[in-house]
Enzyme design. Structure first.
Site, PDB file in Angstrom:
ATOM      1  N   LYS A  54       0.806  -1.223   0.000  1.00 48.15           N
ATOM      2  CA  LYS A  54       0.000   0.000   0.000  1.00 48.15           C
ATOM      3  C   LYS A  54       0.837   1.270   0.000  1.00 48.15           C
ATOM      4  O   LYS A  54       0.335   2.351  -0.337  1.00 48.15           O
ATOM      5  CB  LYS A  54      -0.929   0.002   1.206  1.00 48.15           C
ATOM      6  CG  LYS A  54      -2.027  -1.042   1.171  1.00 48.15           C
ATOM      7  CD  LYS A  54      -3.141  -0.648   0.214  1.00 48.15           C
ATOM      8  CE  LYS A  54      -4.361  -1.544   0.379  1.00 48.15           C
ATOM      9  NZ  LYS A  54      -5.487  -1.124  -0.466  1.00 48.15           N
ATOM     10  N   SER A  79      -8.383  -0.499   6.850  1.00 49.63           N
ATOM     11  CA  SER A  79      -8.312  -1.429   7.979  1.00 49.63           C
ATOM     12  C   SER A  79      -6.900  -1.504   8.539  1.00 49.63           C
ATOM     13  O   SER A  79      -6.665  -2.155   9.548  1.00 49.63           O
ATOM     14  CB  SER A  79      -8.768  -2.827   7.547  1.00 49.63           C
ATOM     15  OG  SER A  79      -7.865  -3.364   6.605  1.00 49.63           O
ATOM     16  N   ASN A  81      -3.409  -1.307   6.410  1.00 48.33           N
ATOM     17  CA  ASN A  81      -2.227  -1.223   5.560  1.00 48.33           C
ATOM     18  C   ASN A  81      -2.196   0.064   4.729  1.00 48.33           C
ATOM     19  O   ASN A  81      -1.165   0.733   4.652  1.00 48.33           O
ATOM     20  CB  ASN A  81      -2.135  -2.454   4.655  1.00 48.33           C
ATOM     21  CG  ASN A  81      -1.731  -3.694   5.429  1.00 48.33           C
ATOM     22  OD1 ASN A  81      -1.140  -3.595   6.503  1.00 48.33           O
ATOM     23  ND2 ASN A  81      -2.057  -4.863   4.907  1.00 48.33           N
ATOM     24  N   GLY A 182     -10.489  -4.307  -2.616  1.00 49.87           N
ATOM     25  CA  GLY A 182     -11.333  -3.471  -3.463  1.00 49.87           C
ATOM     26  C   GLY A 182     -10.960  -3.485  -4.920  1.00 49.87           C
ATOM     27  O   GLY A 182     -11.695  -2.984  -5.761  1.00 49.87           O
ATOM     28  N   LEU A 185      -5.020  -3.024  -6.426  1.00 47.96           N
ATOM     29  CA  LEU A 185      -3.801  -3.697  -6.881  1.00 47.96           C
ATOM     30  C   LEU A 185      -4.046  -4.416  -8.201  1.00 47.96           C
ATOM     31  O   LEU A 185      -3.262  -4.284  -9.148  1.00 47.96           O
ATOM     32  CB  LEU A 185      -3.315  -4.686  -5.826  1.00 47.96           C
ATOM     33  CG  LEU A 185      -2.104  -5.534  -6.212  1.00 47.96           C
ATOM     34  CD1 LEU A 185      -0.888  -4.658  -6.517  1.00 47.96           C
ATOM     35  CD2 LEU A 185      -1.778  -6.542  -5.113  1.00 47.96           C
TER      36      LEU A 185
END
Length: 320
Positions: A54, A79, A81, A182, A185
């Site tokens: 991230k 949450s 990272n 989501g 990446l």
């Protein structure tokens, strides 16, 4: 037709992001791994300074803020990272950061985010909508939202991993297995490695990206979605920008169980000497379970190493 009215990420943007990331961070290792007699590769992004990939998207997003936006600070939802990536980047760039995090986020992620200088605002999960909490904060205080996955620059930054991989492998990989929450990446990799098959891997019951790609529209998580140990992979729905990028580019999504994830964590510890958190082990779990074929040019993303010490110790101590 999938429509989005925001700036769309591009392959050129991914290359620019890769150059920006390379200017401040060394490439993470590309490690050989043998799975069922086949040698493939693992991209160890759990070894980033914040323990997660991230940092890539956060750095590229914050680097592209205007002077006025930098003065106004940033707000992110995460949450853990993405939170640490934004906090790390903000501290380095001298930007105030507020992070909206779930009350049940792993203690190590909460502590690390605060240690990096960010203000943490907690919300209840389930019960509260984190995006609504962030929007209210921005309405009250101002600031720029740095979304964890539904942001063009964040997507381009995450895709920088694909540029590193091609340089390390000496060619484009045949496929990349990506842990998927989501879809930031996976979307970035699809732009950074356009000739490679991109396989999003999600927890069972939380395959909101896989379902969205299959149906061609956003699909929210069910109210009774099962619990998962992959705390980093629990967005309730992907965003139009992610679906727009992934549609026609990514392979059908696959899902992994908690036990398959735990087995992957044990495998990484025993064979790669890597500490991997549950969400960071999902792609490896899919490969080990035979849910995605691997060959000598397959790359498996290990995306995070911010494991809760007690839970991780119990996982490693258990028999596979």
């Amino acid at each position: 037709m999938i429509q989005t009215d925001v700036r769309m990420p591009t392959t050129e943007g991914v290359r620019a992001a890769a150059a920006a990331v390379a200017a401040i961070l060394p490439p993470t290792p590309l490690l050989p791994v043998e799975i069922d007699g086949v040698r493939a590769w693992v991209k160890a992004d759990n070894l980033q300074p914040i323990g997660s990939f991230k940092i890539r998207g956060a750095w590229w997003r914050l680097s592209n803020l205007s002077d006025a936006e930098r003065r106004g600070g940033v707000v992110a939802v995460s949450s853990g990272n993405h939170a640490q990536g934004v906090a790390w980047s903000a501290r380095r760039l001298g930007i105030a950061a507020t992070i909206v995090m779930p009350h049940d986020a792993p203690a190590v992620k909460l502590a690390n985010t605060r240690a990096l200088g960010a203000e943490v605002v907690l919300y209840q999960r389930p019960g509260e909508d984190r995006d609504e909490v962030a929007a209210k904060l921005i309405a009250q205080r101002g600031g720029t939202l740095v979304h964890a996955f539904g942001d063009s620059w964040v997507i381009e930054g995450q895709g920088s991993a694909a540029i590193e991989i091609a340089a390390q492998l000496g060619r484009a990989p045949s496929r990349i297995l990506a842990c998927c929450g989501g879809g930031g990446l996976a979307a970035g990799l699809s732009l950074g490695a356009p000739t490679s098959a991109i396989h999003p891997v999600e927890p069972v019951g939380w395959d909101m990206v896989g379902q969205a790609m299959a149906k061609g529209e956003l699909v929210p998580a069910a109210p009774d979605a099962p619990k998962t140990i992959c705390d980093a992979l629990q967005p309730t729905v992907t965003k139009p920008i992610n679906l727009a990028v992934l549609s026609g580019r990514a392979e059908p999504g696959v899902t992994v169980t908690d036990e398959e994830v735990r087995s992957a964590q044990r495998f990484a510890f025993a064979n790669l000497r890597l500490v991997v958190e549950p969400g960071g082990a999902a792609a490896l779990a899919a490969a080990l379970a035979g849910k995605v074929p691997v060959d000598a040019e397959t790359v498996i993303m290990i995306t995070g190493g911010n494991a809760d010490p007690a839970a991780y110790a119990a996982t490693i101590a258990a028999s596979g």
